[in-house]
Motif scaffolding. Sequence first.
Motif, PDB file in Angstrom:
ATOM      1  N   VAL A 124       0.828  -1.201   0.000  1.00 34.75           N
ATOM      2  CA  VAL A 124       0.000   0.000   0.000  1.00 34.75           C
ATOM      3  C   VAL A 124       0.868   1.259   0.000  1.00 34.75           C
ATOM      4  CG1 VAL A 124      -1.626   1.340   1.409  1.00 34.75           C
ATOM      5  CG2 VAL A 124      -2.011  -1.104   1.045  1.00 34.75           C
ATOM      6  N   LEU A 125       1.928   1.267   0.806  1.00 35.02           N
ATOM      7  CA  LEU A 125       2.821   2.423   0.854  1.00 35.02           C
ATOM      8  C   LEU A 125       3.410   2.720  -0.520  1.00 35.02           C
ATOM      9  CD1 LEU A 125       4.404   4.563   2.523  1.00 35.02           C
ATOM     10  CD2 LEU A 125       6.178   2.814   2.836  1.00 35.02           C
ATOM     11  N   LEU A 126       3.841   1.675  -1.225  1.00 32.68           N
ATOM     12  CA  LEU A 126       4.427   1.866  -2.550  1.00 32.68           C
ATOM     13  C   LEU A 126       3.419   2.490  -3.503  1.00 32.68           C
ATOM     14  CD1 LEU A 126       6.898   1.381  -4.376  1.00 32.68           C
ATOM     15  CD2 LEU A 126       5.958  -0.877  -4.886  1.00 32.68           C
ATOM     16  N   ALA A 127       2.199   1.982  -3.500  1.00 30.13           N
ATOM     17  CA  ALA A 127       1.170   2.530  -4.384  1.00 30.13           C
ATOM     18  C   ALA A 127       0.824   3.974  -4.017  1.00 30.13           C
ATOM     19  CB  ALA A 127      -0.084   1.656  -4.323  1.00 30.13           C
ATOM     20  N   PHE A 128       0.736   4.246  -2.727  1.00 32.00           N
ATOM     21  CA  PHE A 128       0.413   5.592  -2.251  1.00 32.00           C
ATOM     22  C   PHE A 128       1.477   6.596  -2.699  1.00 32.00           C
ATOM     23  CE2 PHE A 128       0.768   8.816   1.160  1.00 32.00           C
ATOM     24  CZ  PHE A 128      -0.513   9.351   1.117  1.00 32.00           C
ATOM     25  N   LEU A 129       2.740   6.248  -2.510  1.00 36.73           N
ATOM     26  CA  LEU A 129       3.814   7.170  -2.864  1.00 36.73           C
ATOM     27  C   LEU A 129       3.980   7.316  -4.369  1.00 36.73           C
ATOM     28  CD1 LEU A 129       6.469   6.297  -0.133  1.00 36.73           C
ATOM     29  CD2 LEU A 129       4.884   8.232  -0.193  1.00 36.73           C
ATOM     30  N   LYS A 130       3.655   6.276  -5.111  1.00 39.77           N
ATOM     31  CA  LYS A 130       3.672   6.413  -6.572  1.00 39.77           C
ATOM     32  C   LYS A 130       2.639   7.447  -7.023  1.00 39.77           C
ATOM     33  CE  LYS A 130       5.509   1.932  -8.056  1.00 39.77           C
ATOM     34  NZ  LYS A 130       5.210   0.657  -8.758  1.00 39.77           N
ATOM     35  N   GLY A 131       1.512   7.490  -6.335  1.00 41.50           N
ATOM     36  CA  GLY A 131       0.510   8.505  -6.645  1.00 41.50           C
ATOM     37  C   GLY A 131       1.005   9.907  -6.339  1.00 41.50           C
ATOM     38  N   ILE A 132       1.662  10.080  -5.199  1.00 41.00           N
ATOM     39  CA  ILE A 132       2.239  11.392  -4.861  1.00 41.00           C
ATOM     40  C   ILE A 132       3.286  11.779  -5.898  1.00 41.00           C
ATOM     41  CG2 ILE A 132       3.511  12.702  -3.126  1.00 41.00           C
ATOM     42  CD1 ILE A 132       0.797  11.964  -2.100  1.00 41.00           C
TER      43      ILE A 132
END
Length: 272
Positions: A124-132
């Motif tokens: 989830v962290l990886l996906a979240f930061l990819k969005g940022i």
Amino acid sequence: MPQSLTIPPVHSDALWTIERGVSPIVATAIHDGHAVRKELEGLYALSSDERLREEDPFTEFISRDVPNRIVFHRSRFEVDINRGRDGAIYYAPEQAWGLTVWKDGLSSDDAKTSLQTHDDYYEVLLAFLKGIERWHGRFVVLDIHSYNHRRGGPAAAPTEQAKAPHINIGTSSLDRARWSHVLDVLTDHFQSFEIDGCRLDVRENIAFQGKGEQTRFIHEHFPLTGCAIAVEFKKFFMDEWTGKPDLDVLKKLRGIVASTVPLLEQALGSEQ
């Protein structure tokens, strides 16, 4: 700012809460959680208060005004998100400040469930930061923690100031050549404040070196675009033995962290 430290209620089984804003600045409070799975409650050799002493209560509150946030609700004594997968469960006292965590160990099935949480969090962290990253190109993560300084007991002398700054900045995995301008802005800003007439003592890699899994993971996956800084607040904002907070100090720390957001945004923009 509100007088209460409470947050909107979350489901008792919630693993984490995510807030997404329009900013490249992110804060995480991944050791704020105290909850454990019901099936584990009777397995602990430690009381709830003993576990709380090594957790990071009120780091969620300190981070509350940062536009993007992740707050982890499970205790580090169930699974420590800030350690690599192999060390995320405290099996032995040397992993947990000399504490015996489990009465009779932990079954492989229970461990597997806890480690699945670790796996899912980083997905989830990886996906979240990819969005940022898609929105802003680059980002800063303030990985907010706290640390004890009265380990000798409630009546014992605290750790000497030389070894226990008010704010410890951890930068072990940080690419200083790329991110020193951001780090300097953050450190200088923190150092400009006083609390109760005392200038904040802010130093780098003194009590901790920022060797946590989360900052390492971010720098591995976002080597050119992600700046992750571990920010460790000494527990001068609370009594680490009773758990009682000093609300006035906490409110000031919350305001200080909030005031870093426009400065960090400007620092990121100045290098684009």
